[in-house]
Design an enzyme around this catalytic site. Sequence first.
Site, PDB file in Angstrom:
ATOM      1  N   GLU A 194       3.598   3.994  -6.449  1.00 26.30           N
ATOM      2  CA  GLU A 194       4.524   4.001  -7.593  1.00 26.30           C
ATOM      3  C   GLU A 194       4.619   5.384  -8.237  1.00 26.30           C
ATOM      4  O   GLU A 194       5.318   5.562  -9.230  1.00 26.30           O
ATOM      5  CB  GLU A 194       4.081   2.963  -8.636  1.00 26.30           C
ATOM      6  CG  GLU A 194       4.475   1.548  -8.276  1.00 26.30           C
ATOM      7  CD  GLU A 194       3.855   1.075  -6.966  1.00 26.30           C
ATOM      8  OE1 GLU A 194       4.625   0.746  -6.046  1.00 26.30           O
ATOM      9  OE2 GLU A 194       2.618   1.046  -6.854  1.00 26.30           O
ATOM     10  N   ASN A 278       4.464   0.145   0.162  1.00 26.83           N
ATOM     11  CA  ASN A 278       5.895   0.373  -0.049  1.00 26.83           C
ATOM     12  C   ASN A 278       6.264   1.858  -0.014  1.00 26.83           C
ATOM     13  O   ASN A 278       5.471   2.718  -0.391  1.00 26.83           O
ATOM     14  CB  ASN A 278       6.331  -0.207  -1.394  1.00 26.83           C
ATOM     15  CG  ASN A 278       5.603   0.431  -2.570  1.00 26.83           C
ATOM     16  OD1 ASN A 278       4.441   0.140  -2.809  1.00 26.83           O
ATOM     17  ND2 ASN A 278       6.283   1.302  -3.299  1.00 26.83           N
ATOM     18  N   ASP A 320       9.711  -3.888  -2.603  1.00 23.29           N
ATOM     19  CA  ASP A 320       8.301  -3.594  -2.875  1.00 23.29           C
ATOM     20  C   ASP A 320       7.388  -4.603  -2.192  1.00 23.29           C
ATOM     21  O   ASP A 320       6.425  -5.086  -2.772  1.00 23.29           O
ATOM     22  CB  ASP A 320       7.997  -3.556  -4.374  1.00 23.29           C
ATOM     23  CG  ASP A 320       6.538  -3.172  -4.640  1.00 23.29           C
ATOM     24  OD1 ASP A 320       6.044  -2.231  -4.002  1.00 23.29           O
ATOM     25  OD2 ASP A 320       5.888  -3.828  -5.469  1.00 23.29           O
TER      26      ASP A 320
END
Length: 603
Positions: A194, A278, A320
């Site tokens: 992230e 991801n 994701d």
Amino acid sequence: MRKLLLMSCVGTAALLAGGAAFANEELIKLSQNPKDWVMPRGNYASTAFSQLKQITPENVKTLAPAWTFSTGVLRGHEGAPLVIGDVMFVHTPFPNIVYALDLNHEEKILWKYEPKQDPNVIPVMCCDTVNRGLSYGDGKIFLHQADTTLVALDAKTGSVVWSVKDGDPSKGATGTDAPFVMKDKVFIGVSGGEFGVQSWVSAYNIKDGKLAWRGYSMGPDSQTLIDPEKTTSLGKPVGKDSSLSTWEGDQWKIGGGATWGWYSYDPALNLIYYGSGNPSTWNPNQRPGDNKWSMTIWARDVDTGQAKWVYQMTPHDEWDYDGINEMILTDQKIDGKERKLLTHFDRNGFGYTLDRTDGELLVAEKYDPAVNWATKIDMDKSSKTYGRPEVVAKYAPGHNPADFNNKGICPAALGSKDEQPAAYSPLTELFYVPTNHVCMDYEPFVVSYTAGQPYVGATLSMYPPPGETNMGNFIAWDGKKGKIVWSDKEQFSVWSGALATASGLVFYGTLEGYLKAVDAKTGKELYKFKTPSGIIGNVMTYEHGGKQYVGILSGVGGWAGIGLAAGLTKPTDGLGAVGGYAALSNYTALGGQLTVFALPGAE
């Protein structure tokens, strides 16, 4: 010294026998003794199956707490303790305290290690300040700290033998996974998908902490440790710079593919197995292409890191659906042929069974009937799209304008299963899988990259599937047929790792805080006890003084419980989880406790 049993479980014994001369012999012997719990998932095959059977379907109803231990930390408690001989080793979330407890003397604290870390690492941790556990090897306890420091502690004294910094938290890299010891090396991954971290797996020498090799999830072959001719995917060589050709420009340098999950090992094949996460950003419109090798199952040579085979489950991820979940290794007969199998329950809602020797795809089926983002996985080997999901455009954010709010996507970003690991019983030949039964609305937006700042680019909200109220199921899965055998509904996601035992029991925990035991064949609930806080830890078992114990860490948190753990209230906070799990506060509160259960009676 405790008598070593010949096998810890059917299948696992076969894995170990062929490679005993090549692997860490101490750990192999210890893992064959069901009285101990010496690895994060019990054994190298990650089956979380124990030969202990003192606690049975008939007497489990009398199970009761035998002792408890407060960790002193109030955040999400993932992972499980280790038991080696007469000592239990317990870990906590940040600040990542480690305790050694004397099982012979009323669980007296033998030593305590509390690292001094910069608290600025906390806001860089995506989904709570969790840590998934410890590992043991060569007389050392290994801890992967939140600030990415890998520490080797003397198992007898708790003193630091060596430590090494693996990444840079100022650029978004953090440590949440359990280390894994294989042969003469200790392995860790990295969190930071992230934050646009180009992620990796590191192998350090167990003796001195020197880096032996590092394999990245994306980048040139020299970094991913891919041989364009020898590394295969679905039976074919991947070709030169197979990752670079699937990214636009230099996007791979901030490509994600984090490696914060679980690791398995086949000593006979000398291969380590794990998944990558991801791609960055969550806005798929900003990163055209398949974005290899994010969302991938990896098989690497333990000694060199060379990738033997890869399989990308979710090319060009738009949801994701991290691929970091555990790889469970079994030896079974499938289609009339004995196979060395790898079974993986992916965030994308499909349960995969592959031949772990070469990555041949054998089974790929939905393990939650709510899954709708794809209709199926193409299993036609003659097809150009063999092994790829058949995506439903309606539920694909990347198929729509960047500001379009895509509604009703199942599963939600936290997947049909997140990191909470499944168990396997060789007695039933079934997998026991804690699942999420959750859908989402997903609205991507344009985001720019700044080192150390969130690089997400999407707003989410989560809720149960249409017409349903339960957000979780605990299921039994036939990995050879790709079928659900039985399913138990749970009000909230089942965020606890499962445990199967030789007596025919399966244990798991719930977000409300219940430890539950069910019949392995039928799923019938036989026992439950509410611990002080929601459970996101993994159930383990051991024997001491002739008595079998079952242990579980409770302490609500993790992605599903981030609202409680971090005091968040806005529904879209916590990457969409806060609103979906708002009712959880009606059932549990923060805590940090180990509860150990046993049958009544003197030892």
